[in-house]
Motif scaffolding. Sequence first.
Motif, PDB file in Angstrom:
ATOM      1  N   GLN A 257      50.717  29.774  29.944  1.00  0.00           N
ATOM      2  CA  GLN A 257      49.954  31.010  29.852  1.00  0.00           C
ATOM      3  C   GLN A 257      50.822  32.186  30.298  1.00  0.00           C
ATOM      4  N   SER A 258      50.703  33.288  29.608  1.00  0.00           N
ATOM      5  CA  SER A 258      51.407  34.507  30.001  1.00  0.00           C
ATOM      6  C   SER A 258      50.403  35.494  30.585  1.00  0.00           C
ATOM      7  N   GLY A 259      50.892  36.459  31.339  1.00  0.00           N
ATOM      8  CA  GLY A 259      50.021  37.464  31.945  1.00  0.00           C
ATOM      9  C   GLY A 259      49.738  37.170  33.411  1.00  0.00           C
ATOM     10  N   ARG A 260      48.916  38.025  34.020  1.00  0.00           N
ATOM     11  CA  ARG A 260      48.604  37.916  35.447  1.00  0.00           C
ATOM     12  C   ARG A 260      47.101  38.073  35.645  1.00  0.00           C
ATOM     13  N   THR A 261      46.646  37.616  36.800  1.00  0.00           N
ATOM     14  CA  THR A 261      45.264  37.864  37.190  1.00  0.00           C
ATOM     15  C   THR A 261      45.135  39.295  37.708  1.00  0.00           C
TER      16      THR A 261
ATOM     17  N   GLN B  17      45.839  43.798  36.587  1.00  0.00           N
ATOM     18  CA  GLN B  17      46.880  42.785  36.365  1.00  0.00           C
ATOM     19  C   GLN B  17      47.957  42.826  37.450  1.00  0.00           C
TER      20      GLN B  17
ATOM     21  N   ALA C 178      48.337  37.244  40.898  1.00  0.00           N
ATOM     22  CA  ALA C 178      49.329  36.193  40.679  1.00  0.00           C
ATOM     23  C   ALA C 178      49.505  35.913  39.188  1.00  0.00           C
ATOM     24  N   PRO C 179      50.679  35.464  38.787  1.00  0.00           N
ATOM     25  CA  PRO C 179      50.869  35.071  37.379  1.00  0.00           C
ATOM     26  C   PRO C 179      49.919  33.934  37.014  1.00  0.00           C
TER      27      PRO C 179
ATOM     28  N   SER D 296      48.788  30.506  35.793  1.00  0.00           N
ATOM     29  CA  SER D 296      49.443  29.198  35.859  1.00  0.00           C
ATOM     30  C   SER D 296      49.382  28.495  34.507  1.00  0.00           C
TER      31      SER D 296
ATOM     32  N   ARG E  18      41.579  30.907  32.252  1.00  0.00           N
ATOM     33  CA  ARG E  18      41.520  32.368  32.386  1.00  0.00           C
ATOM     34  C   ARG E  18      40.109  32.819  32.026  1.00  0.00           C
TER      35      ARG E  18
END
Length: 743
Positions: free
Chosen positions: A523-527, A535, A538-539, A541, A579
Amino acid sequence: MNNTNNRAVCRRMLCLLAAFAASVVSQAQTTTAAPAEDKSKGDVLKLSPFIVESESENGYRTEQTLVGSRTAKSVMDLPGSVSIINQQQSTDLNAVEVHEVLQFGVAGVTQNQTINDDVNIRGFRTTFSLRDGVTKTSFKRNPMFDVDRIEVIKGPGAMLLGNNSFLGGGVNFVTRQPSHQKSGEVNVTVGENSYVRLAANATGPLFEGKGLTVDYRVTVGGLTADKDKEIENEDQKFIGGAVTAYLGENTRVLLNAYFMQDNGYFYWEDFLDYNSTLGTAAAPMNAVLNQYSTKSFSPGRSKDAFWDNQDVFLNLTFLTKLTDNANLRLAYFYSDLVDRRRIVRGITITADNHTLLRQDIPVNIDNYTHNFQADYNHKLAKTYFTLDSTLGADGSSQYSRQDQSVNTGIPSLDTANPNLAADDAYFSVPRPGAGLANTSQQISRPQSLSYYFQENLSLLKDRLVLVGGLRWFHPSGTDKNNLTGVVTDRPSNRIKTHKYGIVARPIPAVSVYYTDSQNVFPQSGRTDRFAGNDQLGAPLSDQEGKMKEYGLKVDHKFNDKFSVYGSWAHYDMSLTHVRTFGVLPEGNPPGSIGIVESAADMAQGWELEYGLRYAASNGELNLVGTYADGESQIAADPNQMAVDFVPRKTSLMARYAWKSGPLSGFMIGATYFDQSKKRNANWWIDFPATYNVFSRYAWGKHWSVQLNLNNITDERYIVAIAANGLVQTEDGFDSKLAIKYTW
């Protein structure tokens, strides 16, 4: 790993693979050949372990499969659930699409849509199928004119299938192979609404000489039909074939290909009663068709809509026996899909419960894929154990372009008094995607290289089998917005997946097993951290698709007349690090909602598949049945069932064929199918029980006639919902009469 490094890894792997293939082929040329079988008697050259023996089929029972381990294995010896629909079942059902056969003989698999092969397996969606073991893109139903059987493997399939996207499982279409025995058949089916379908297959020897034997198969097919809905129609043309060349005594080359043109139009044509659409995801409402959404209702006219689809598929496979204990398989696959559409559809039924808002959607899709597979198998047989080792690699390179526009200016439709005359003015003007440039243009170039090994260790005279396998993936590629020119690299992390298992056979007729398998999804992106869409957390997972399963299989022949077979399985599956949206851990103000990672989507349950064959004095009975029972939870709300998960499914299919006496040549059978309701966004979709009957009479050496009466209680029911004005249904009773000539 960046793209440069990833490409370097790919180049090294390809070089190593080429060197490995060259060395083993060289070894094959110096190996003493074993005596060949007499193919003049129609025997298949047995190049175990990469060939399934056709004689393993008996009635509705099929013993062997390739899809469960990449090599030919008995279903009893596999640590996992594999279900097979053979040609006899497909023939009795006169099936022309995969959903017609997956209802029977396969537990835990249910239908997501009517227009393509989209299925739900144990609560997880499988949007694409496989053909001869390789993933194949198709936005319509896959052709079945040349299909020999359909195999379903359940659970994460990355290790076995070479594709990391199959979480719930995969559906594999296996094509007919050429035979040295000259034979063929022509089948013509007719039905209501000018329905006519032709399917013809012919096979036999093409050439036989010293050191070379060539067999062929040719398949042609076509389908034309009107529909109750004026906008819909069927229009298919198919031509395919295969050539098998036996080079000496130990080598076989197979070329298999087809061209399919499907210009039929069928889409999401129905709509709901507005009062049944006011539920929420937490409290769904029972979906009810609108009174004006009749069997003949169309949201548009056939002259304004089209869906033209051309599909090419090619497979070139090389098999050779290197030594008495070593075999090599090299395969190349090519598929090419050209898809052109102008979809006219409803989207929303308004509060007056009869005004339908519509959309006009021109779509152009081009998709082509190159795949290769290489598998090397070695068997080490000793006094106290047998070690069956397989290693290999898979690679794929795909190009996909989709240009699309969603035009909402088309006039709304009063479904209480439908009048489409106003559409003339709308369709006379160029629109985005239909005379003007599309509003979205996306190009994707995904690539993947993977390599694996699998070990099967058999002990105690094959009564205990330990199975273990690992596969590493190296994905790469790009996505491009063709309007802005922005190119985005796809995630390129190296991924490791696994499948482990154990099989014990206390007696030859019974096996018990346990399996643990896994897929991994980067997965790409962040919480989010402080506020929605910041965003800053954390990145995300990597997701893990996990399954643990244990079960029991039985295959027992009591005597020459009576045998039973079947399986019972208990599964526990999950998709971790989902997500979703939830309360932020450091929300400001408290209770702020944003992107978070929840624990897992989960599904648990058990499945039963069973069958029997009984040979009486004047005929034979065959029966298959299934039952599935399970539950699921989604990460966003553990109290909610997963979308399209079916908690319970029951099916039964039986037939009796007379082989002597006054009814010799006559066969009669029936099916029963039922499943519990499923959640679809804000709706519950309930499925009624349906019943089919079928009968066939064969006379002489060549002729037979078959009648299929499907859904005899004429139940018209909802299958899928995308919006309250965008619904798919099954249309009720259907009858087909088929005449077949065989030789």
